[in-house]
Design a protein around this motif. Structure first.
Motif, PDB file in Angstrom:
ATOM      1  N   ARG A   1       0.552  -1.111  -0.144  1.00 21.41           N
ATOM      2  CA  ARG A   1      -0.590  -0.164   0.241  1.00 21.41           C
ATOM      3  C   ARG A   1       0.633   0.886   0.105  1.00 21.41           C
ATOM      4  O   ARG A   1       0.561   1.854  -0.786  1.00 21.41           O
ATOM      5  CB  ARG A   1      -1.093  -0.240   1.117  1.00 21.41           C
ATOM      6  CG  ARG A   1      -2.411   0.872   1.447  1.00 21.41           C
ATOM      7  CD  ARG A   1      -2.689   0.750   2.626  1.00 21.41           C
ATOM      8  NE  ARG A   1      -3.902   0.075   2.425  1.00 21.41           N
ATOM      9  CZ  ARG A   1      -3.549  -1.142   2.806  1.00 21.41           C
ATOM     10  NH1 ARG A   1      -2.917  -1.413   3.758  1.00 21.41           N
ATOM     11  NH2 ARG A   1      -4.468  -2.338   2.789  1.00 21.41           N
ATOM     12  N   GLU A   2       1.893   0.217   1.052  1.00 19.89           N
ATOM     13  CA  GLU A   2       3.098   2.588   0.629  1.00 19.89           C
ATOM     14  C   GLU A   2       2.998   2.542  -0.300  1.00 19.89           C
ATOM     15  O   GLU A   2       3.842   3.593  -0.633  1.00 19.89           O
ATOM     16  CB  GLU A   2       3.648   1.511   2.217  1.00 19.89           C
ATOM     17  CG  GLU A   2       4.601   3.221   2.817  1.00 19.89           C
ATOM     18  CD  GLU A   2       5.382   3.018   3.611  1.00 19.89           C
ATOM     19  OE1 GLU A   2       5.529   1.433   4.491  1.00 19.89           O
ATOM     20  OE2 GLU A   2       6.823   3.580   3.379  1.00 19.89           O
TER      21      GLU A   2
ATOM     22  N   THR B   1       2.906   1.145  -3.834  1.00 23.98           N
ATOM     23  CA  THR B   1       2.334   1.952  -4.190  1.00 23.98           C
ATOM     24  C   THR B   1       1.758   3.485  -4.457  1.00 23.98           C
ATOM     25  O   THR B   1       1.566   3.652  -5.557  1.00 23.98           O
ATOM     26  CB  THR B   1       0.750   1.050  -4.660  1.00 23.98           C
ATOM     27  OG1 THR B   1       0.232   0.474  -3.524  1.00 23.98           O
ATOM     28  CG2 THR B   1       0.913  -0.711  -5.578  1.00 23.98           C
ATOM     29  N   SER B   2       1.620   3.561  -3.793  1.00 24.16           N
ATOM     30  CA  SER B   2       1.418   4.890  -2.906  1.00 24.16           C
ATOM     31  C   SER B   2       2.072   6.097  -3.454  1.00 24.16           C
ATOM     32  O   SER B   2       2.243   6.993  -3.420  1.00 24.16           O
ATOM     33  CB  SER B   2       0.414   5.105  -1.720  1.00 24.16           C
ATOM     34  OG  SER B   2       1.826   5.461  -0.747  1.00 24.16           O
ATOM     35  N   GLN B   3       3.415   5.429  -2.716  1.00 26.54           N
ATOM     36  CA  GLN B   3       4.816   6.952  -3.913  1.00 26.54           C
ATOM     37  C   GLN B   3       5.174   7.226  -5.028  1.00 26.54           C
ATOM     38  O   GLN B   3       5.959   7.128  -5.029  1.00 26.54           O
ATOM     39  CB  GLN B   3       5.700   5.848  -3.114  1.00 26.54           C
ATOM     40  CG  GLN B   3       5.549   6.320  -1.473  1.00 26.54           C
ATOM     41  CD  GLN B   3       6.972   5.519  -0.501  1.00 26.54           C
ATOM     42  OE1 GLN B   3       7.200   4.875  -1.001  1.00 26.54           O
ATOM     43  NE2 GLN B   3       6.707   5.944   0.612  1.00 26.54           N
TER      44      GLN B   3
ATOM     45  N   THR C   1       3.074   6.484 -10.154  1.00 29.66           N
ATOM     46  CA  THR C   1       2.551   5.761 -10.295  1.00 29.66           C
ATOM     47  C   THR C   1       2.940   4.543 -11.306  1.00 29.66           C
ATOM     48  O   THR C   1       2.722   4.592 -12.235  1.00 29.66           O
ATOM     49  CB  THR C   1       1.717   6.958 -11.264  1.00 29.66           C
ATOM     50  OG1 THR C   1       3.271   8.179 -11.759  1.00 29.66           O
ATOM     51  CG2 THR C   1       1.083   7.869 -10.240  1.00 29.66           C
TER      52      THR C   1
ATOM     53  N   LEU D   1      -5.254  -2.843  -4.017  1.00 33.48           N
ATOM     54  CA  LEU D   1      -4.401  -1.906  -3.361  1.00 33.48           C
ATOM     55  C   LEU D   1      -5.082  -0.504  -4.852  1.00 33.48           C
ATOM     56  O   LEU D   1      -5.511   0.451  -4.619  1.00 33.48           O
ATOM     57  CB  LEU D   1      -3.212  -2.065  -3.390  1.00 33.48           C
ATOM     58  CG  LEU D   1      -2.949  -2.493  -1.753  1.00 33.48           C
ATOM     59  CD1 LEU D   1      -1.737  -3.125  -2.152  1.00 33.48           C
ATOM     60  CD2 LEU D   1      -3.517  -2.367  -0.931  1.00 33.48           C
ATOM     61  N   THR D   2      -4.543  -1.153  -5.735  1.00 38.36           N
ATOM     62  CA  THR D   2      -4.709  -0.079  -7.202  1.00 38.36           C
ATOM     63  C   THR D   2      -5.484  -0.754  -8.696  1.00 38.36           C
ATOM     64  O   THR D   2      -5.051  -1.093  -8.636  1.00 38.36           O
ATOM     65  CB  THR D   2      -3.174  -0.230  -7.736  1.00 38.36           C
ATOM     66  OG1 THR D   2      -2.839  -1.143  -7.832  1.00 38.36           O
ATOM     67  CG2 THR D   2      -2.243   0.248  -6.528  1.00 38.36           C
TER      68      THR D   2
END
Ligand SMILES: C[S@@+](CC[C@H](N)C(=O)[O-])C[C@H]1O[C@@H](n2cnc3c(N)ncnc32)[C@H](O)[C@@H]1O
Length: 258
Positions: A85-86, A88-90, A92, A118-119
């Motif tokens: 999660r961390e 993929t949030s950092q 694109t 998650l994405t």
């Protein structure tokens, strides 16, 4: 070497180099198979393997041990999910993942499902490898039994599987996200630039020397900040020596990155 002729046969026929496997366990596995089929010595065993394709296949399966399941040790997968999660949030960019020793595909498909949740809509690159070409064919078919999916939550099951009687087939969209290839962790070169390498319940069969070589290879294959996820009984005691940091009980990190 106790079973030199069998080891030579295995290398020639299956392309598997058994010298990297722990010898006591290996001897026990060969002996148990021979005694099950009533083979009295190496010569007789090899003659029977040569003359019986089914037996030959069974022996290879017995040596490679391809037990697997979706969300194996589920609570540990939650830990991985947090890390992903961390990650993929950092960015694109697609996340590049390697499931090494992927067996019947339950592991890389689990990773594809986690990433899809998650994405949603984003595609990532998931490479899944195994030494055993027969199990890779099973993995590509993506059809599982009730036992394989026993850890899968019902909402995930409904969304990602086609269910027919007692068979659970992974849907095409998730299938298309995993690229299966044959790869031998002992003998082949490793691809690079991975964000995540998952290698679980594979190196337990290897000598310490072979393990170190594999972990050094993984280190090189990871991007700075990349993660290595290992099995529930496979803590890496010398992780610092190998250059890793501990990210959680079964996840190691290559320093650097964001
Ligand atoms: C017990 S399964 C683990 C499957 C999955 N990683 C999991 O944890 O559920 C071990 C797999 O490692 C594979 N394997 C054994 N030796 C290997 C090697 N030298 N290179 C790549 N894969 C290997 C076997 O064929 C088998 O499919």
């Amino acid at each position: 070497m106790e079973f030199q002729r069998i080891e030579e046969f295995v290398l020639r026929e299956y392309g598997i180099n058994l010298s990297a496997y722990k010898s006591k366990q290996l001897t026990r596995r060969i002996e148990s198979f021979m005694s099950r089929i009533g083979a009295i010595n190496e010569n007789e065993f090899i003659i029977r393997l040569k003359g019986d394709n089914l037996l030959n296949k069974k022996f290879r399966d017995h040596l490679t041990i391809n037990v697997s399941e979706f969300f194996r040790n589920k609570e540990i997968f939650m830990d991985l999910e947090d890390k992903l999660r961390e990650m993929t949030s950092q960015t694109t960019c697609p996340i590049k993942v390697w499931s090494a020793g992927c067996s019947n595909g339950a592991e890389p498909y689990t990773l594809a499902i986690i990433l899809d949740r998650l994405t949603p809509g984003r595609r990532h690159q998931i490479i899944a490898t195994d030494i055993d070409i027969t199990i890779l064919e099973t993995a590509k078919r993506g059809i599982y039994t009730k036992n394989d999916i026993k850890n899968v939550d019902i909402d995930i099951l409904r969304k990602y599987f086609n269910i027919r009687e007692d068979k659970y087939e992974i849907k095409d969209d998730i299938k298309s996200r995993v690229n299966f290839k044959r790869h031998d962790l002992i003998q082949d070169r490793y691809e690079e630039n991975f964000d995540l390498i998952v290698c679980r319940n594979v190196v337990i069969y290897f000598t310490q020397e072979a393990k170190n070589k594999i972990y050094k290879g993984f280190y090189k294959s990871l991007k700075p900040g990349g993660l290595l996820f290992v099995g529930a009984t496979e803590s890496i005691f010398n992780y610092r020596e190998l250059g890793f940091e501990k990210a959680s009980t079964f996840i190691y990190k290559k320093p650097g990155g964001n």
